[in-house]
Design an enzyme around this catalytic site. Structure first.
Site, PDB file in Angstrom:
ATOM      1  N   TYR A  64      31.809  43.603  40.364  1.00 52.10           N
ATOM      2  CA  TYR A  64      32.954  43.048  39.644  1.00 52.10           C
ATOM      3  C   TYR A  64      32.567  41.697  39.050  1.00 52.10           C
ATOM      4  O   TYR A  64      32.812  41.440  37.866  1.00 52.10           O
ATOM      5  CB  TYR A  64      34.143  42.897  40.586  1.00 52.10           C
ATOM      6  CG  TYR A  64      35.413  42.406  39.959  1.00 52.10           C
ATOM      7  CD1 TYR A  64      35.717  41.039  39.948  1.00 52.10           C
ATOM      8  CD2 TYR A  64      36.308  43.278  39.384  1.00 52.10           C
ATOM      9  CE1 TYR A  64      36.882  40.566  39.378  1.00 52.10           C
ATOM     10  CE2 TYR A  64      37.485  42.819  38.812  1.00 52.10           C
ATOM     11  CZ  TYR A  64      37.769  41.463  38.817  1.00 52.10           C
ATOM     12  OH  TYR A  64      38.938  40.987  38.235  1.00 52.10           O
ATOM     13  N   VAL A  67      45.705  36.735  40.664  1.00 51.13           N
ATOM     14  CA  VAL A  67      46.987  36.860  39.973  1.00 51.13           C
ATOM     15  C   VAL A  67      47.804  37.944  40.672  1.00 51.13           C
ATOM     16  O   VAL A  67      47.256  38.981  41.066  1.00 51.13           O
ATOM     17  CB  VAL A  67      46.809  37.250  38.490  1.00 51.13           C
ATOM     18  CG1 VAL A  67      48.143  37.196  37.755  1.00 51.13           C
ATOM     19  CG2 VAL A  67      45.790  36.340  37.810  1.00 51.13           C
TER      20      VAL A  67
HETATM   21  N1  NAI Z   1      44.803  40.406  39.494  1.00 48.13           N
HETATM   22  C1  NAI Z   1      43.889  39.426  39.574  1.00 48.13           C
HETATM   23  O1  NAI Z   1      43.806  38.667  40.560  1.00 48.13           O
HETATM   24  C2  NAI Z   1      42.920  39.230  38.455  1.00 48.13           C
HETATM   25  C3  NAI Z   1      42.725  40.218  37.479  1.00 48.13           C
HETATM   26  N2  NAI Z   1      41.819  39.980  36.474  1.00 48.13           N
HETATM   27  C4  NAI Z   1      41.610  40.989  35.426  1.00 48.13           C
HETATM   28  O2  NAI Z   1      42.840  41.168  34.716  1.00 48.13           O
HETATM   29  C5  NAI Z   1      42.824  42.430  34.048  1.00 48.13           C
HETATM   30  C6  NAI Z   1      44.153  43.136  34.288  1.00 48.13           C
HETATM   31  O3  NAI Z   1      44.170  43.492  35.649  1.00 48.13           O
HETATM   32  P1  NAI Z   1      45.502  43.377  36.532  1.00 48.13           P
HETATM   33  O4  NAI Z   1      46.684  43.241  35.637  1.00 48.13           O
HETATM   34  O5  NAI Z   1      45.258  42.377  37.590  1.00 48.13           O
HETATM   35  O6  NAI Z   1      45.479  44.780  37.264  1.00 48.13           O
HETATM   36  P2  NAI Z   1      46.201  46.144  36.886  1.00 48.13           P
HETATM   37  O7  NAI Z   1      45.513  47.194  37.697  1.00 48.13           O
HETATM   38  O8  NAI Z   1      47.672  45.967  37.000  1.00 48.13           O
HETATM   39  O9  NAI Z   1      45.895  46.367  35.311  1.00 48.13           O
HETATM   40  C7  NAI Z   1      44.719  46.998  34.894  1.00 48.13           C
HETATM   41  C8  NAI Z   1      45.122  48.030  33.838  1.00 48.13           C
HETATM   42  O10 NAI Z   1      43.933  48.632  33.320  1.00 48.13           O
HETATM   43  C9  NAI Z   1      44.223  50.008  33.118  1.00 48.13           C
HETATM   44  N3  NAI Z   1      42.987  50.781  33.060  1.00 48.13           N
HETATM   45  C10 NAI Z   1      42.152  51.086  34.071  1.00 48.13           C
HETATM   46  N4  NAI Z   1      41.132  51.846  33.629  1.00 48.13           N
HETATM   47  C11 NAI Z   1      41.330  52.022  32.298  1.00 48.13           C
HETATM   48  C12 NAI Z   1      40.630  52.723  31.273  1.00 48.13           C
HETATM   49  N5  NAI Z   1      39.502  53.409  31.538  1.00 48.13           N
HETATM   50  N6  NAI Z   1      41.123  52.689  30.012  1.00 48.13           N
HETATM   51  C13 NAI Z   1      42.268  52.022  29.731  1.00 48.13           C
HETATM   52  N7  NAI Z   1      42.994  51.345  30.660  1.00 48.13           N
HETATM   53  C14 NAI Z   1      42.512  51.353  31.925  1.00 48.13           C
HETATM   54  C15 NAI Z   1      45.084  50.385  34.323  1.00 48.13           C
HETATM   55  O11 NAI Z   1      45.785  51.590  34.109  1.00 48.13           O
HETATM   56  C16 NAI Z   1      45.981  49.149  34.433  1.00 48.13           C
HETATM   57  O12 NAI Z   1      47.171  49.303  33.687  1.00 48.13           O
HETATM   58  C17 NAI Z   1      41.610  43.182  34.614  1.00 48.13           C
HETATM   59  O13 NAI Z   1      40.542  43.114  33.691  1.00 48.13           O
HETATM   60  C18 NAI Z   1      41.257  42.378  35.877  1.00 48.13           C
HETATM   61  O14 NAI Z   1      39.891  42.486  36.211  1.00 48.13           O
HETATM   62  C19 NAI Z   1      41.127  38.808  36.351  1.00 48.13           C
HETATM   63  C20 NAI Z   1      41.313  37.825  37.290  1.00 48.13           C
HETATM   64  C21 NAI Z   1      42.214  37.959  38.401  1.00 48.13           C
HETATM   65  C1  LIG Z   2      37.066  36.943  45.239  1.00 50.20           C
HETATM   66  C2  LIG Z   2      36.697  38.322  45.610  1.00 50.20           C
HETATM   67  C3  LIG Z   2      37.825  39.023  46.259  1.00 50.20           C
HETATM   68  O1  LIG Z   2      37.722  39.458  47.386  1.00 50.20           O
HETATM   69  C4  LIG Z   2      39.112  39.151  45.537  1.00 50.20           C
HETATM   70  C5  LIG Z   2      39.217  39.435  44.219  1.00 50.20           C
HETATM   71  C6  LIG Z   2      40.568  39.538  43.675  1.00 50.20           C
HETATM   72  C7  LIG Z   2      40.954  39.571  42.364  1.00 50.20           C
HETATM   73  C8  LIG Z   2      40.104  39.796  41.188  1.00 50.20           C
HETATM   74  C9  LIG Z   2      39.363  38.615  40.644  1.00 50.20           C
HETATM   75  O2  LIG Z   2      39.351  38.750  39.234  1.00 50.20           O
HETATM   76  C10 LIG Z   2      39.912  37.287  40.973  1.00 50.20           C
HETATM   77  C11 LIG Z   2      39.332  36.563  41.959  1.00 50.20           C
HETATM   78  C12 LIG Z   2      39.843  35.263  42.271  1.00 50.20           C
HETATM   79  C13 LIG Z   2      39.354  34.587  43.342  1.00 50.20           C
HETATM   80  C14 LIG Z   2      39.931  33.306  43.645  1.00 50.20           C
HETATM   81  C15 LIG Z   2      39.548  32.593  44.663  1.00 50.20           C
HETATM   82  C16 LIG Z   2      38.431  33.062  45.603  1.00 50.20           C
HETATM   83  O3  LIG Z   2      37.408  32.093  45.578  1.00 50.20           O
HETATM   84  C17 LIG Z   2      38.982  33.225  46.987  1.00 50.20           C
HETATM   85  C18 LIG Z   2      37.857  33.459  47.974  1.00 50.20           C
HETATM   86  C19 LIG Z   2      37.464  34.937  47.985  1.00 50.20           C
HETATM   87  C20 LIG Z   2      35.968  35.088  48.051  1.00 50.20           C
HETATM   88  O4  LIG Z   2      35.266  34.163  47.610  1.00 50.20           O
HETATM   89  O5  LIG Z   2      35.508  36.138  48.566  1.00 50.20           O
END
Ligand code: NAI
Ligand SMILES: CCC(=O)/C=C/C=C\C[C@@H](O)/C=C/C=C/C=C\[C@@H](O)CCCC(=O)O
Length: 229
Positions: free
Chosen positions: A122, A157
């Site tokens: 990831y 998030v």
């Molecule tokens: N939730 C978090 O803590 C964080 C999320 N992100 C990123 O934010 C973005 C959105 O994720 P979230 O809203 O958190 O999760 P989420 O799982 O709610 O949204 C991801 C979306 O991507 C869609 N998706 C998955 N595979 C797909 C494909 N092959 N084609 C089209 N759509 C597809 C899913 O159906 C879903 O609606 C992702 O790229 C994630 O990596 C980044 C930082 C933190």
């Molecule tokens: C950070 C890896 C993990 O276990 C969780 C990932 C969750 C969400 C997706 C990613 O896009 C966001 C990560 C945000 C991390 C924020 C703070 C981290 O430093 C917390 C500590 C977790 C770790 O370092 O394993």
């Protein structure tokens, strides 16, 4: 008038989200099922968008997942999906080929600059999104095509992705250490609106081409400063 197309592989979620938005935005929001890992699907989706609305101005490259049990699939979705959508969108957006210019905003992650042993694939995919974004934006051809590119680097998030990993209770192996993930998921989280606010600022602020925006609960959003070699 702003017209929005929601594209997602999950048709049930996409249509329900579109229905919710339609109560406020009427017919200005539509849904198209799309798999960003499939070239034909991406071409069909963006082609329909162009045919329907006549132009593409703003692309949110947001599809992604945490799947350490499928590291290659993680790269294919989180990085190759971003690159694929950007390439097809550019063919419609670039001002030197009949488009109007615009902006492509890719969703990376804090983990793209802050490694975590818990999700190496990831992290790699998100580091790649940052590198792709910054490299694309450096191209002097910008003066011809006028398509800006940025990326968002949020910390945790409060979204279904996090809850989905928690609900699986580690059984699917989406992270390498579920207890570590549970610890991370219990830290203060951003609201999705905090990420959306930065997205809107990037659309409106044309001076930030190439910026990777760090978004955390610890302070205001800021451009990540990268070393110059
Ligand atoms: N939730 C978090 O803590 C964080 C999320 N992100 C990123 O934010 C973005 C959105 O994720 P979230 O809203 O958190 O999760 P989420 O799982 O709610 O949204 C991801 C979306 O991507 C869609 N998706 C998955 N595979 C797909 C494909 N092959 N084609 C089209 N759509 C597809 C899913 O159906 C879903 O609606 C992702 O790229 C994630 O990596 C980044 C930082 C933190
Ligand atoms: C950070 C890896 C993990 O276990 C969780 C990932 C969750 C969400 C997706 C990613 O896009 C966001 C990560 C945000 C991390 C924020 C703070 C981290 O430093 C917390 C500590 C977790 C770790 O370092 O394993």
């Amino acid at each position: 008038m702003q017209l929005v197309i929601i594209a997602d592989i999950d048709a049930a979620k996409g249509t329900s989200t579109t229905s919710e938005l339609a109560t406020e935005y009427a017919d200005n929001v539509t849904f198209i099922e799309c798999d960003v890992t499939n070239q034909e699907s991406v071409e069909d989706t963006l082609g329909k968008a162009k045919d329907t609305y006549g132009r593409l101005d703003i692309i949110s490259n947001n599809a992604g997942a945490m799947m350490e049990n499928d590291p290659i699939g993680t790269i294919n979705l989180n990085l190759c999906g971003v690159i694929r959508v950007a390439a097809v969108a550019m063919s419609y957006m670039r001002a030197d080929k009949g488009g109007s210019g615009g902006i492509i905003i890719n969703t990376a992650s804090l983990t793209g600059v802050k490694p975590s042993y818990n999700c190496p694939a990831y992290c790699a995919s998100k580091s790649g999104v940052i590198g792709f974004t910054r490299s694309f934006a450096m191209n002097p051809d910008f003066d011809l095509h006028k398509v800006r590119m940025n990326c968002l680097c949020p910390g945790m998030v409060d979204t279904p992705m996090i809850q989905g990993v928690l609900d699986e209770d580690g059984k699917e192996g989406r992270v390498l250490n579920f207890d570590r993930f549970r610890y991370a998921a219990n830290l203060p989280q951003l609201k999705p609106s905090a990420v959306a606010d930065v997205f809107i600022d990037l659309v409106e602020n044309e001076s930030k081409n190439g910026a990777a925006m760090l978004i955390t609960v610890e302070g205001p959003p800021r451009d990540i400063e990268f070393p110059i070699y």
